[in-house]
Motif scaffolding. Structure first.
Motif, mmCIF file in Angstrom:
data_model
loop_
_atom_site.group_PDB
_atom_site.id
_atom_site.type_symbol
_atom_site.label_atom_id
_atom_site.label_comp_id
_atom_site.label_asym_id
_atom_site.label_seq_id
_atom_site.Cartn_x
_atom_site.Cartn_y
_atom_site.Cartn_z
ATOM 1 N N SER A 66 0.837 -1.187 0.000
ATOM 2 C CA SER A 66 0.000 0.000 0.000
ATOM 3 C C SER A 66 0.881 1.249 0.000
ATOM 4 N N ASN A 67 0.249 2.405 -0.290
ATOM 5 C CA ASN A 67 1.020 3.656 -0.378
ATOM 6 C C ASN A 67 0.310 4.826 0.300
ATOM 7 N N PRO A 68 0.046 4.732 1.594
ATOM 8 C CA PRO A 68 -0.648 5.838 2.272
ATOM 9 C C PRO A 68 0.135 7.149 2.266
ATOM 10 N N ASP A 69 1.464 7.077 2.146
ATOM 11 C CA ASP A 69 2.262 8.302 2.065
ATOM 12 C C ASP A 69 2.777 8.545 0.645
ATOM 13 N N GLY A 70 2.236 7.797 -0.330
ATOM 14 C CA GLY A 70 2.646 7.956 -1.717
ATOM 15 C C GLY A 70 3.763 7.026 -2.132
ATOM 16 N N ILE A 71 4.368 6.285 -1.199
ATOM 17 C CA ILE A 71 5.425 5.323 -1.514
ATOM 18 C C ILE A 71 4.891 3.923 -1.235
ATOM 19 N N PRO A 72 4.811 3.044 -2.240
ATOM 20 C CA PRO A 72 4.311 1.682 -1.994
ATOM 21 C C PRO A 72 5.292 0.883 -1.146
ATOM 22 N N ASN A 73 4.800 0.374 -0.019
ATOM 23 C CA ASN A 73 5.603 -0.429 0.895
ATOM 24 C C ASN A 73 4.799 -1.632 1.348
ATOM 25 N N VAL A 74 5.471 -2.526 2.080
ATOM 26 C CA VAL A 74 4.826 -3.731 2.606
ATOM 27 C C VAL A 74 4.261 -3.430 3.988
ATOM 28 N N TYR A 75 3.003 -3.814 4.185
ATOM 29 C CA TYR A 75 2.310 -3.621 5.464
ATOM 30 C C TYR A 75 1.696 -4.937 5.904
ATOM 31 N N GLN A 76 1.309 -4.984 7.159
ATOM 32 C CA GLN A 76 0.553 -6.130 7.655
ATOM 33 C C GLN A 76 -0.641 -5.624 8.448
ATOM 34 N N VAL A 77 -1.720 -6.438 8.436
ATOM 35 C CA VAL A 77 -2.937 -6.066 9.144
ATOM 36 C C VAL A 77 -3.628 -7.338 9.598
ATOM 37 N N SER A 78 -4.317 -7.260 10.690
ATOM 38 C CA SER A 78 -5.095 -8.383 11.188
ATOM 39 C C SER A 78 -6.457 -8.382 10.496
ATOM 40 N N VAL A 79 -6.904 -9.534 10.048
ATOM 41 C CA VAL A 79 -8.196 -9.605 9.360
ATOM 42 C C VAL A 79 -9.348 -9.350 10.328
ATOM 43 N N SER A 80 -9.091 -9.415 11.629
ATOM 44 C CA SER A 80 -10.140 -9.158 12.606
ATOM 45 C C SER A 80 -10.252 -7.677 12.962
ATOM 46 N N GLY A 81 -9.343 -6.839 12.405
ATOM 47 C CA GLY A 81 -9.412 -5.406 12.647
ATOM 48 C C GLY A 81 -8.134 -4.871 13.250
ATOM 49 N N GLY A 82 -8.015 -3.561 13.218
ATOM 50 C CA GLY A 82 -6.822 -2.919 13.760
ATOM 51 C C GLY A 82 -6.102 -2.127 12.691
ATOM 52 N N ALA A 83 -5.173 -1.286 13.144
ATOM 53 C CA ALA A 83 -4.436 -0.423 12.217
ATOM 54 C C ALA A 83 -3.325 -1.210 11.543
ATOM 55 N N PRO A 84 -3.084 -0.963 10.254
ATOM 56 C CA PRO A 84 -1.967 -1.621 9.562
ATOM 57 C C PRO A 84 -0.641 -1.140 10.119
ATOM 58 N N ALA A 85 0.363 -1.993 10.010
ATOM 59 C CA ALA A 85 1.716 -1.658 10.461
ATOM 60 C C ALA A 85 2.672 -1.824 9.301
ATOM 61 N N ALA A 86 3.625 -0.897 9.175
ATOM 62 C CA ALA A 86 4.603 -0.940 8.090
ATOM 63 C C ALA A 86 5.705 -1.930 8.406
ATOM 64 N N LEU A 87 6.093 -2.715 7.375
ATOM 65 C CA LEU A 87 7.217 -3.641 7.502
ATOM 66 C C LEU A 87 8.435 -3.137 6.736
ATOM 67 N N THR A 88 8.212 -2.304 5.748
ATOM 68 C CA THR A 88 9.318 -1.689 5.005
ATOM 69 C C THR A 88 9.041 -0.198 4.884
ATOM 70 N N ARG A 89 10.085 0.571 4.678
ATOM 71 C CA ARG A 89 9.926 1.998 4.437
ATOM 72 C C ARG A 89 10.973 2.398 3.396
ATOM 73 N N LEU A 90 10.672 2.089 2.154
ATOM 74 C CA LEU A 90 11.623 2.316 1.073
ATOM 75 C C LEU A 90 11.548 3.752 0.575
ATOM 76 N N PHE A 91 12.657 4.202 0.022
ATOM 77 C CA PHE A 91 12.683 5.519 -0.594
ATOM 78 C C PHE A 91 12.051 5.475 -1.986
ATOM 79 N N THR A 92 12.234 4.362 -2.697
ATOM 80 C CA THR A 92 11.631 4.223 -4.030
ATOM 81 C C THR A 92 10.270 3.551 -3.886
ATOM 82 N N GLY A 93 10.226 2.234 -3.733
ATOM 83 C CA GLY A 93 8.937 1.594 -3.525
ATOM 84 C C GLY A 93 8.927 0.125 -3.895
#
Length: 864
Positions: free
Chosen positions: A513-540
């Protein structure tokens, strides 16, 4: 030394040597070897008429075509208002349901690459494109190609007017043409384009205007998009179309920049570079290189293309698509810990089973036994699902899924008994399941919404997908494989989330996903909750397009492999035991997808594209049958030449006309030429009329005409014409005409893209004419003593000193040819470098000459 009357130059002997070559049969086919473009399906087109478009479609895509027509009208309304410009005549829009069917089009000659998303051609300003299924993706392609229609119209090209010369836009660099189409159809905010720009900043790889003209070094879609966005933001969007119009009128982008923007082109580019660095360089301190996040597995060189990863459940082996071989993109098996390639599983350039591996949209998939793999392909014009053993590369089973236009994104069920996949049917994407043992099919979804990237949960209770059913963008959802019920998995509101993959616990989804405009890897629980970033790349994290798969997770270990765009290429990185970053989900207050300048002078295009607008209802659209009447496409620039001299006069020239119907089913060509020498008119006129029918898989045609060939030679000798001992110089010009008047029928039937049958037969009359022009003059004074021209006698008669050429009798020949042609060669920069070719041909001839020609030509190529 004095020459006697018997001495002569060698040109009559030369003509006699050439004569047998002129008696050989002329080829009726267009190429000796070469691959085939096969029309596997007979498309029965109809025409949907709208206020500004004629939309060509066939029955199975009727519903999708109607939606496409409404999107096209919306784009027309946007562009007409924004550019204050109207197209001349109705715009043709020719639709195919999928890329494999688009590749069979008769509108565009030659092969169409798998990465080609649409074409706008010049002869009838036709837009031709496949509907790849995701409505938003199709909408963008229509907008992009419609910009090209406006560009062509600006060059004076309309659907009803033939082309007399190359359009003015053909003299402009691709970045100016394609980049403008991207800017007007996307706007100044693009996660994909911005990713390329950040990579350029990171590696100090920002192009000059001259560099931009090289499309192989700087991809014109992305770099051109960014430069046009800068021009629109700094000088106002009103200057964008003015600048392009001036570039067309003056046939140069540099002079247009200087004239319209009042700035030197080099200064403009320097300002753009500065804006790129100022906007993106500060993000580097808040982001990370991919290498700081994971271990580089593949793509160590600049420009690498390693995409679509798939990890075995135990995390030990990696399946991915790669351009390691520069002549094709194929499937490779590698060690997932080191990236070392163990085996190349496909060789699509040479294997007829794989005409396409769907490398833009698809990836392979592993069964839970860590041995069986599945991937999609196109073979014989049919979509296929291939099952293979990873250890040996042997095919286990191939499902021919003829009912669909294309299939991709396979996903195994945990027990290995079923495979979910995405199918394009009639231009829409739906999710299907196939039973591995029986081949029985079951449909899970049936609507206009797209389902992409299916991933079966380890417990078998759900299939995660990407879908566009919950808003303007793409979101994650779960489908019950039993009932087909769909529910959304919340991630980021109003932000694209793609490519879901399951963790081992069946409760966690990894995604891009790209909530800040940079596509990165995130994880989320299917039962709910906020996504968490696993990568924070400069490119994407990204594949070739926004919707290309770029993420893989080992369902047994939770290890991750992702595709990162870095150093002008796509590379694979591995992330073991991924952990959420402490800083949160995304970089707050950042919009890295915004193209410079950050503070735009006028919003214009941004407002037009960002503000949702309703589709026209299409209530007044009408449908009619397709009319295959032909019309003039082009007139080749006529040529005319004239010369006169001591050896006589010459006048010559030619012109060609091309006709076709809108869909390219029928082609008619007329060529006229004149080569009049020494006042001989009839033998100097040539004409060829050719008709080709490409309506079905069997292509056939007829050609008839007159083709003259003129051979001239000059000679000079010393003669004593009156036998009085006085020598004169005899200067002779000999002309020999061979005129072929013929009518030939020809046929080609392609069995596949590599093998075809060619048949031809017809009648040819070869007639000959010859004359000698003599000029006699005094060798001492140069005085002309005599000038005469004599028609050559028939061969066999006695020749005088002034008649050194004879005229053969006419020949009547009935000719035929049958050839089996195979070409599965791999083309390199200078010719074939691998594979095989053969041509087996018989060509009988009856009439004045009776003979049988037999040809066997077998070639094999070894790559060194």
């Amino acid at each position: 030394m004095r020459a006697g009357p018997e001495r002569r130059h060698g040109w009559p002997l030369l003509l006699l040597a050439i004569l047998p070559c002129m008696l050989l049969p002329a080829r009726a086919d267009a190429q000796y070897f070469g691959r085939n473009k096969v029309q596997y399906k007979n498309f029965d087109f109809q025409v949907l008429g709208t206020p500004h478009f004629d939309v060509y479609f066939y029955e199975e895509e009727r519903e999708a075509a109607r939606l496409a027509a409404r999107m096209a009208e919306r784009w027309y309304s946007r562009f007409a208002g924004l550019l204050d410009y109207r197209l001349t005549g109705k715009q043709p829009l020719i639709l195919y349901a999928s890329h494999p069917e688009f590749a069979q089009t008769t509108v565009i000659p030659g092969d169409i690459g798998e990465a080609t998303g649409g074409v706008t051609e010049a002869f009838k300003r036709r837009i031709v494109l496949p509907m790849e299924g995701a409505v938003r993706a199709t909408d963008h392609v229509i907008g992009h190609e419609l910009v090209h229609a406006f560009q062509y119209d600006l060059s004076g090209i309309s659907p009803s007017q033939p082309l007399f010369a190359a359009p003015a836009i053909s003299g402009l660099p691709l970045w100016a043409v394609e980049g403008l189409a991207e800017y007007l159809s996307i706007g100044p905010r693009s996660s994909l384009t911005a990713m390329w720009m950040r990579d350029g900043v990171q590696h100090n790889r920002l192009p000059s205007l001259g560099d931009l003209a090289n499309p192989y070094e700087y991809f014109p879609y992305r770099w051109g998009h960014a430069l046009w966005a800068y021009i629109g933001g700094r000088y106002g969007d009103g200057k964008v179309w003015d600048l392009f119009r001036t570039a067309v009128a003056r046939r140069g982008i540099e002079v247009a920049i200087d004239s319209v923007l009042r700035v030197h082109p080099d200064t403009l580019v320097a300002q753009w570079h500065r804006a790129l660095v100022e906007q993106y360089a500060p993000l580097q301190s808040r982001a990370a290189l991919a290498g700081a996040t994971g271990r580089l597995l593949t793509g160590k060189d600049e420009g690498a293309l390693d995409i679509a990863p798939a990890l075995s459940p135990d995390g030990k082996r990696l399946l991915y698509l790669s351009s390691r071989d520069p002549y094709s993109i194929d499937l490779y098996l590698a060690d997932a810990a080191t990236g070392e390639v163990k085996e190349r599983l496909t060789e699509s350039a040479l294997d007829p089973h794989y005409e396409s591996l769907q490398f833009v949209n698809s990836a392979g998939a592993w069964a839970s036994d860590n041995e069986r793999i599945a991937f999609t392909a196109s073979s014989g014009g049919r979509p296929t699902l291939v099952l293979m053993r990873a250890s040996s590369g042997d095919r286990i089973k191939t499902f021919a899924l003829d009912r669909f236009s294309a299939v991709f994104n396979p996903a195994w069920s945990p027990d290995g008994s079923r495979i979910a996949f995405v199918a394009n049917q009639g231009g829409f994407l739906d999710l299907w399941i196939v039973q591995v043992e029986s081949g029985a099919l079951r449909r899970l979804t049936n609507d206009q919404h797209a389902e992409l990237h299916p991933a079966w949960s380890p417990d078998g209770q759900a299939i995660a997908i990407t879908t566009d059913r919950f808003g303007e963008g793409y979101a994650l959802a779960l489908i019950d494989p039993s009932s087909g019920a769909v529910r959304e998995v919340p991630t980021f509101e109003g932000v694209t989330s793609l490519n879901p993959q399951w963790g081992p616990d069946s409760r966690t989804l990894f995604f891009v996903s790209n909530p800040d405009g940079i596509p990165n890897v995130y994880q989320v629980s299917v039962s709910g909750g906020a996504p968490a970033a696993l990568t924070r790349l400069f490119t994407g994290v990204s594949g070739l397009t926004e919707l290309s798969p770029a993420l893989a997770v080992a369902s047994g270990t939770g290890d991750i492999v992702f595709t990162a765009y870095e150093n002008n290429g796509h590379r694979l990185y591995r992330l073991n035991h991924p952990r959420a970053l402490a800083e949160g989900a995304a970089m707050e207050g950042i919009d890295a997808a915004q193209l410079p300048p950050a503070n735009r002078r006028l919003a214009g295009i941004w407002e037009m594209l960002a503000r949702p607008s309703a589709l026209p209802d299409g209530a007044g659209y009408t449908t009619r049958d397709y009319d295959s009447g032909i019309a003039l496409d082009y007139v080749a620039p006529p040529t005319l030449g004239f010369a006169i001299g001591g050896y006589g006069s010459f006048i010559g020239g030619g012109v060609a006309f091309g006709f076709s119907d809108m869909l390219g089913f029928h082609e008619l060509g007329l060529q006229l030429q004149a080569q009049i020498v020494g006042g001989e008119v009839l033998n100097g006129i040539g004409a060829e009329l050719t008709y080709i029918n490409r309506r079905n898989r069997l292509n056939w045609g007829v050609t008839a005409g007159q083709t003259p060939q003129l051979f001239q030679a000059f000679g000079q000798t010393i003669v004593d014409t009156d036998n009085d001992g006085r020598e004169e110089v005899l200067q002779q010009t000999a002309r020999f005409w061979n005129v072929s008047r013929h009518a030939i029928a020809l046929m080609q039937y392609p069995f596949s893209t590599s093998t075809r049958l060619e048949l031809s037969g017809g009648f040819e009359r070869l007639s000959f004419d010859a004359e000698t022009e003599n000029l006699l003059f005094d060798p001492f004074t140069g005085e002309e003593l005599d000038r005469s021209a004599q028609e050559a006698p028939e061969c066999g008669d006695s020749l005088s000193v002034r008649q050194r050429l004879c005229r053969p009798a006419a020949m009547n020949l009935f000719r035929g040819s049958a050839a089996l042609v195979h070409d599965r060669s791999l083309m390199g920069p200078t010719g074939p470098i691998g594979g095989t070719r053969y041509r087996l041909e018989v060509s009988p001839s009856f009439g004045t000459l009776d003979y049988m020609g037999v040809l066997g030509d077998l070639r094999g190529y070894l790559r060194i």
